[in-house]
Scaffold this motif. Structure first.
Motif, PDB file in Angstrom:
ATOM      1  N   ARG A   1      82.240   8.722  47.060  1.00  0.00           N
ATOM      2  CA  ARG A   1      83.471   9.462  46.860  1.00  0.00           C
ATOM      3  C   ARG A   1      83.635  10.540  47.923  1.00  0.00           C
ATOM      4  NH1 ARG A   1      86.268   9.849  42.189  1.00  0.00           N
ATOM      5  NH2 ARG A   1      86.555  12.069  42.600  1.00  0.00           N
ATOM      6  N   LEU A   2      84.883  10.916  48.150  1.00  0.00           N
ATOM      7  CA  LEU A   2      85.151  12.031  49.051  1.00  0.00           C
ATOM      8  C   LEU A   2      84.656  13.317  48.402  1.00  0.00           C
ATOM      9  CD1 LEU A   2      86.588  13.035  51.661  1.00  0.00           C
ATOM     10  CD2 LEU A   2      88.610  13.397  50.239  1.00  0.00           C
ATOM     11  N   PRO A   3      83.710  14.030  49.014  1.00  0.00           N
ATOM     12  CA  PRO A   3      83.166  15.249  48.376  1.00  0.00           C
ATOM     13  C   PRO A   3      84.254  16.283  48.130  1.00  0.00           C
ATOM     14  CG  PRO A   3      81.800  14.563  50.235  1.00  0.00           C
ATOM     15  CD  PRO A   3      83.057  13.750  50.306  1.00  0.00           C
ATOM     16  N   ARG A   4      84.188  16.874  46.946  1.00  0.00           N
ATOM     17  CA  ARG A   4      85.144  17.927  46.578  1.00  0.00           C
ATOM     18  C   ARG A   4      84.398  19.179  46.140  1.00  0.00           C
ATOM     19  NH1 ARG A   4      87.512  13.078  45.117  1.00  0.00           N
ATOM     20  NH2 ARG A   4      89.666  12.787  45.778  1.00  0.00           N
ATOM     21  N   ARG A   5      83.380  19.539  46.883  1.00  0.00           N
ATOM     22  CA  ARG A   5      82.611  20.731  46.542  1.00  0.00           C
ATOM     23  C   ARG A   5      83.432  21.976  46.835  1.00  0.00           C
ATOM     24  NH1 ARG A   5      78.741  18.133  49.914  1.00  0.00           N
ATOM     25  NH2 ARG A   5      78.778  19.896  51.329  1.00  0.00           N
ATOM     26  N   GLY A   6      83.146  23.049  46.088  1.00  0.00           N
ATOM     27  CA  GLY A   6      83.871  24.298  46.258  1.00  0.00           C
ATOM     28  C   GLY A   6      82.942  25.479  46.189  1.00  0.00           C
ATOM     29  N   LEU A   7      83.539  26.658  46.286  1.00  0.00           N
ATOM     30  CA  LEU A   7      82.764  27.892  46.247  1.00  0.00           C
ATOM     31  C   LEU A   7      82.342  28.254  44.837  1.00  0.00           C
ATOM     32  CD1 LEU A   7      81.706  30.403  47.780  1.00  0.00           C
ATOM     33  CD2 LEU A   7      83.938  31.467  47.336  1.00  0.00           C
ATOM     34  N   LEU A   8      83.223  28.012  43.858  1.00  0.00           N
ATOM     35  CA  LEU A   8      82.947  28.408  42.474  1.00  0.00           C
ATOM     36  C   LEU A   8      83.644  27.438  41.540  1.00  0.00           C
ATOM     37  CD1 LEU A   8      81.723  30.559  40.547  1.00  0.00           C
ATOM     38  CD2 LEU A   8      83.914  31.760  40.697  1.00  0.00           C
ATOM     39  N   LEU A   9      82.846  26.796  40.675  1.00  0.00           N
ATOM     40  CA  LEU A   9      83.375  25.857  39.683  1.00  0.00           C
ATOM     41  C   LEU A   9      84.251  24.774  40.322  1.00  0.00           C
ATOM     42  CD1 LEU A   9      84.373  28.349  36.837  1.00  0.00           C
ATOM     43  CD2 LEU A   9      82.293  26.973  37.017  1.00  0.00           C
ATOM     44  N   GLY A  10      83.844  24.344  41.496  1.00  0.00           N
ATOM     45  CA  GLY A  10      84.591  23.315  42.192  1.00  0.00           C
ATOM     46  C   GLY A  10      85.837  23.788  42.903  1.00  0.00           C
ATOM     47  N   LEU A  11      86.116  25.075  42.852  1.00  0.00           N
ATOM     48  CA  LEU A  11      87.287  25.640  43.514  1.00  0.00           C
ATOM     49  C   LEU A  11      86.934  26.013  44.950  1.00  0.00           C
ATOM     50  CD1 LEU A  11      88.620  27.989  40.684  1.00  0.00           C
ATOM     51  CD2 LEU A  11      89.332  25.652  41.197  1.00  0.00           C
ATOM     52  N   SER A  12      87.852  25.698  45.866  1.00  0.00           N
ATOM     53  CA  SER A  12      87.616  26.016  47.266  1.00  0.00           C
ATOM     54  C   SER A  12      87.715  27.516  47.490  1.00  0.00           C
ATOM     55  CB  SER A  12      88.627  25.283  48.146  1.00  0.00           C
ATOM     56  OG  SER A  12      89.941  25.697  47.840  1.00  0.00           O
TER      57      SER A  12
ATOM     58  N   ALA B   1      83.141  12.710  37.497  1.00  0.00           N
ATOM     59  CA  ALA B   1      83.228  12.686  38.960  1.00  0.00           C
ATOM     60  C   ALA B   1      82.153  13.564  39.580  1.00  0.00           C
ATOM     61  CB  ALA B   1      84.612  13.143  39.421  1.00  0.00           C
ATOM     62  N   ASP B   2      81.806  14.696  38.924  1.00  0.00           N
ATOM     63  CA  ASP B   2      80.762  15.571  39.463  1.00  0.00           C
ATOM     64  C   ASP B   2      79.416  14.864  39.482  1.00  0.00           C
ATOM     65  OD1 ASP B   2      82.678  17.529  39.697  1.00  0.00           O
ATOM     66  OD2 ASP B   2      82.209  18.443  37.758  1.00  0.00           O
ATOM     67  N   SER B   3      79.083  14.154  38.421  1.00  0.00           N
ATOM     68  CA  SER B   3      77.799  13.447  38.379  1.00  0.00           C
ATOM     69  C   SER B   3      77.764  12.301  39.371  1.00  0.00           C
ATOM     70  CB  SER B   3      77.539  12.931  36.957  1.00  0.00           C
ATOM     71  OG  SER B   3      78.561  12.027  36.552  1.00  0.00           O
ATOM     72  N   VAL B   4      78.908  11.641  39.563  1.00  0.00           N
ATOM     73  CA  VAL B   4      78.954  10.550  40.545  1.00  0.00           C
ATOM     74  C   VAL B   4      78.737  11.090  41.953  1.00  0.00           C
ATOM     75  CG1 VAL B   4      80.435   8.800  41.592  1.00  0.00           C
ATOM     76  CG2 VAL B   4      80.387   9.066  39.109  1.00  0.00           C
ATOM     77  N   GLU B   5      79.375  12.221  42.285  1.00  0.00           N
ATOM     78  CA  GLU B   5      79.192  12.802  43.612  1.00  0.00           C
ATOM     79  C   GLU B   5      77.760  13.282  43.802  1.00  0.00           C
ATOM     80  OE1 GLU B   5      82.059  15.786  44.459  1.00  0.00           O
ATOM     81  OE2 GLU B   5      83.778  14.536  43.935  1.00  0.00           O
ATOM     82  N   ALA B   6      77.158  13.856  42.762  1.00  0.00           N
ATOM     83  CA  ALA B   6      75.755  14.276  42.872  1.00  0.00           C
ATOM     84  C   ALA B   6      74.845  13.068  43.077  1.00  0.00           C
ATOM     85  CB  ALA B   6      75.350  15.045  41.622  1.00  0.00           C
ATOM     86  N   ARG B   7      75.141  11.965  42.418  1.00  0.00           N
ATOM     87  CA  ARG B   7      74.337  10.760  42.615  1.00  0.00           C
ATOM     88  C   ARG B   7      74.516  10.199  44.027  1.00  0.00           C
ATOM     89  NH1 ARG B   7      75.830   8.427  38.388  1.00  0.00           N
ATOM     90  NH2 ARG B   7      77.428   7.016  39.221  1.00  0.00           N
ATOM     91  N   ASP B   8      75.730  10.304  44.569  1.00  0.00           N
ATOM     92  CA  ASP B   8      75.945   9.860  45.948  1.00  0.00           C
ATOM     93  C   ASP B   8      75.109  10.681  46.923  1.00  0.00           C
ATOM     94  OD1 ASP B   8      77.754   7.967  45.090  1.00  0.00           O
ATOM     95  OD2 ASP B   8      79.507   9.246  45.410  1.00  0.00           O
ATOM     96  N   VAL B   9      74.985  11.986  46.680  1.00  0.00           N
ATOM     97  CA  VAL B   9      74.153  12.830  47.540  1.00  0.00           C
ATOM     98  C   VAL B   9      72.687  12.417  47.436  1.00  0.00           C
ATOM     99  CG1 VAL B   9      73.365  15.195  47.941  1.00  0.00           C
ATOM    100  CG2 VAL B   9      75.769  14.752  47.456  1.00  0.00           C
TER     101      VAL B   9
ATOM    102  N   GLU C   1      70.293  11.053  50.446  1.00  0.00           N
ATOM    103  CA  GLU C   1      68.988  11.617  50.779  1.00  0.00           C
ATOM    104  C   GLU C   1      67.903  10.554  50.753  1.00  0.00           C
ATOM    105  OE1 GLU C   1      66.148  15.378  49.397  1.00  0.00           O
ATOM    106  OE2 GLU C   1      67.642  14.539  48.014  1.00  0.00           O
ATOM    107  N   ARG C   2      67.975   9.649  49.785  1.00  0.00           N
ATOM    108  CA  ARG C   2      66.985   8.584  49.706  1.00  0.00           C
ATOM    109  C   ARG C   2      67.034   7.683  50.946  1.00  0.00           C
ATOM    110  NH1 ARG C   2      68.693   6.655  45.377  1.00  0.00           N
ATOM    111  NH2 ARG C   2      67.364   7.883  43.969  1.00  0.00           N
ATOM    112  N   SER C   3      68.244   7.375  51.401  1.00  0.00           N
ATOM    113  CA  SER C   3      68.375   6.547  52.605  1.00  0.00           C
ATOM    114  C   SER C   3      67.854   7.268  53.833  1.00  0.00           C
ATOM    115  CB  SER C   3      69.847   6.154  52.799  1.00  0.00           C
ATOM    116  OG  SER C   3      70.334   5.417  51.699  1.00  0.00           O
ATOM    117  N   LEU C   4      68.115   8.575  53.908  1.00  0.00           N
ATOM    118  CA  LEU C   4      67.655   9.343  55.061  1.00  0.00           C
ATOM    119  C   LEU C   4      66.138   9.434  55.090  1.00  0.00           C
ATOM    120  CD1 LEU C   4      69.027  10.862  57.415  1.00  0.00           C
ATOM    121  CD2 LEU C   4      68.785  12.950  56.091  1.00  0.00           C
TER     122      LEU C   4
END
Length: 480
Positions: free
Chosen positions: A13-24, A400-408, A412-415
């Protein structure tokens, strides 16, 4: 009988991380400013003060919550401000100055691409593009390949593995390489098919066979198009400085290193059954530029082109499209890739649209291992912090948050397993002769992308820069 095995493709997924509670950061700052206006007014004058300052704190707070084109309004502020600034400064309008010829060795391109220069290798006559601002040197190859969708499943899997090995090799060279793949589709009105049939049609052939071929040609011609695949290879002259000392210094040393990377890429593509027909010279590269800016140029009989005169004669940038020479163009960003298992040929519907003049550009940029690990650690900390903050506030975490965390974690595992980490960006350039045809092509492309499992977004306020990066084979770094 052998069993065929299909290699599925799945993207994160396209990462949607933010500064606080997912907010940019802009949304957090906007909400903080809204509270900074509301709270003092309540403490000082009570409800009357809150009502008095209502237009201020409500407007500021709404900018962080309300959305326009699936983005919060506050996040549009930098784009709108930059576009307005360029419009007031006259930078959205370009006219070629015939009375002021371009300096020798520079490209006649608008915008920040005007500083690019070209170098012609004296031995091979290959053209190399030098960007003095980005410190890159680029060469362009024309690649031939068979129809991928007509191959067997095993053969498709083998060629996909060969292409992945070619990208992995570029990631380990340490020269800061960047690769751009362009698939150019131009409706040709059946010129190629008609010319071939006119040259191979035998006068003494069986009349029934001739009639069947005539019917076939008449059926195929309306949907025919010319497809051309270009691969642009770019190296970072700064990171390759230590490797090029054996060849001297400066641009000459970088050109020698680029020649080595070109030979290496040619061998890697050959292993994937992709044949490099030629590395483009000045005339071929100039014709490619003119085709991008002038629809219909490819069908005419034109003399040899020069890169010093390969740019547009005129170009006007609007909020959502460009008007250049005799055509209109707009650039779409592939914001989401398939998040379910898809075959390697999942882009077939998008690329082979009927009657649509387009260029599909995918830019691959290898990420150094240490930089990739830092980004992964930062992402893991941000996801853990957001989960902890939501738990304290009693909020339910989204799937969606858990899916993005699993993608990370998968990244890391591939790297850690030794695979290369590569950033990639997909852009689609649509060109038509009228604005109405352009809008129709954009709607058709959006539907085709949906059928491929992708989502597209039109880029607003940055069409000129996006067109240069997506329609021209110069392997520029893009950040939609």
């Amino acid at each position: 009988m052998t069993e065929s095995h299909e290699v599925p493709v799945r993207f994160a997924r396209l990462p949607r991380r933010g500064l606080l509670l997912g907010l940019s950061t802009p949304r957090v700052a906007c909400l903080a400013a809204s509270l900074a206006l509301l709270i003092p007014s309540v403490f000082l004058t009570g409800v009357a003060g809150a009502l008095l300052t209502l237009p201020l704190w409500l407007t500021v707070g709404s900018a962080a919550v309300a959305r326009w084109h699936r983005r919060p309004i506050i996040e549009w502020a930098p784009t709108v401000g930059h576009f307005v600034q360029r419009r007031l400064a006259g930078q959205t309008r370009f006219r070629a100055r015939v009375d002021r010829p371009r300096p020798t060795g520079t490209l006649a391109l608008p915008g920040d691409a005007a500083a690019m220069r070209f170098v012609i290798d004296t031995d091979t006559r290959r053209a190399m593009l030098h960007d003095p601002h980005a410190k890159t040197l680029t060469a362009v190859a024309c690649v031939r390949h068979p129809a991928f969708v007509l191959l067997s499943t095993d053969e498709q899997a083998r060629r996909v593995c060969g292409w992945s090995r070619a990208l992995a090799h570029l990631a380990t060279t340490g020269s800061g390489s960047r690769v751009q793949v362009l698939e150019i589709s131009i409706p040709d009105g059946g010129h190629g098919i008609n010319n071939w049939w006119a040259a191979h049609r035998a006068s003494r052939a069986n009349p029934w066979v001739t009639a069947q071929y005539d019917e076939l040609v008449a059926t195929v011609v309306p949907a025919s198009a010319t497809h051309r695949t270009l691969v642009a290879l770019s190296i970072d002259t700064r990171s390759s400085h230590s490797s090029s000392r054996a060849h001297g210094r400066g641009l000459t040393a970088a050109a020698a290193l680029l020649q080595q990377e070109m030979a290496s890429l040619t061998a890697s593509l050959r292993a994937a059954d992709l044949r490099v027909e030629s590395w483009l010279g000045e005339h071929e590269l100039a014709a490619t530029f003119r085709t991008a800016y002038q629809p219909g140029f490819e069908t005419g009989d034109h003399p040899a082109q020069s890169l010093e005169r390969a740019g547009p004669v005129s170009m006007d940038e609007q909020w959502d499209h460009l008007h250049h020479d005799n055509g209109y163009s707009t650039v779409l960003w592939i914001s989401e890739w398939p998040r379910v298992d898809a075959p390697p040929s999942f882009l077939h519907t998008l690329i082979f649209q009927q009657g649509v003049r387009q260029t599909v550009s995918i830019t691959y940029e290898p990420v150094p291992a240490d930089e990739a690990m830092r980004d992964i650690r930062r992402a893991r900390v941000e996801y853990a912090t957001d989960a902890h903050q939501k738990a304290k506030l009693g909020m339910i975490s989204d799937l969606a948050d858990s899916v993005e965390a699993r993608d990370v974690t998968d990244r890391e595992r591939s790297l850690v397993a030794g695979h290369a980490d590569i950033r990639f960006t997909g852009l689609i350039t649509l060109t038509a002769t009228t604005l109405a045809d352009l809008e129709a092509a954009a709607a058709e492309t959006a539907r085709a992308a949906t059928q491929c499992g992708c989502e597209t977004r039109r880029l607003y306020g940055q069409q000129a820069r996006a067109f240069t990066a997506a329609a021209l084979p110069i392997a520029r770094k893009v950040s939609p």
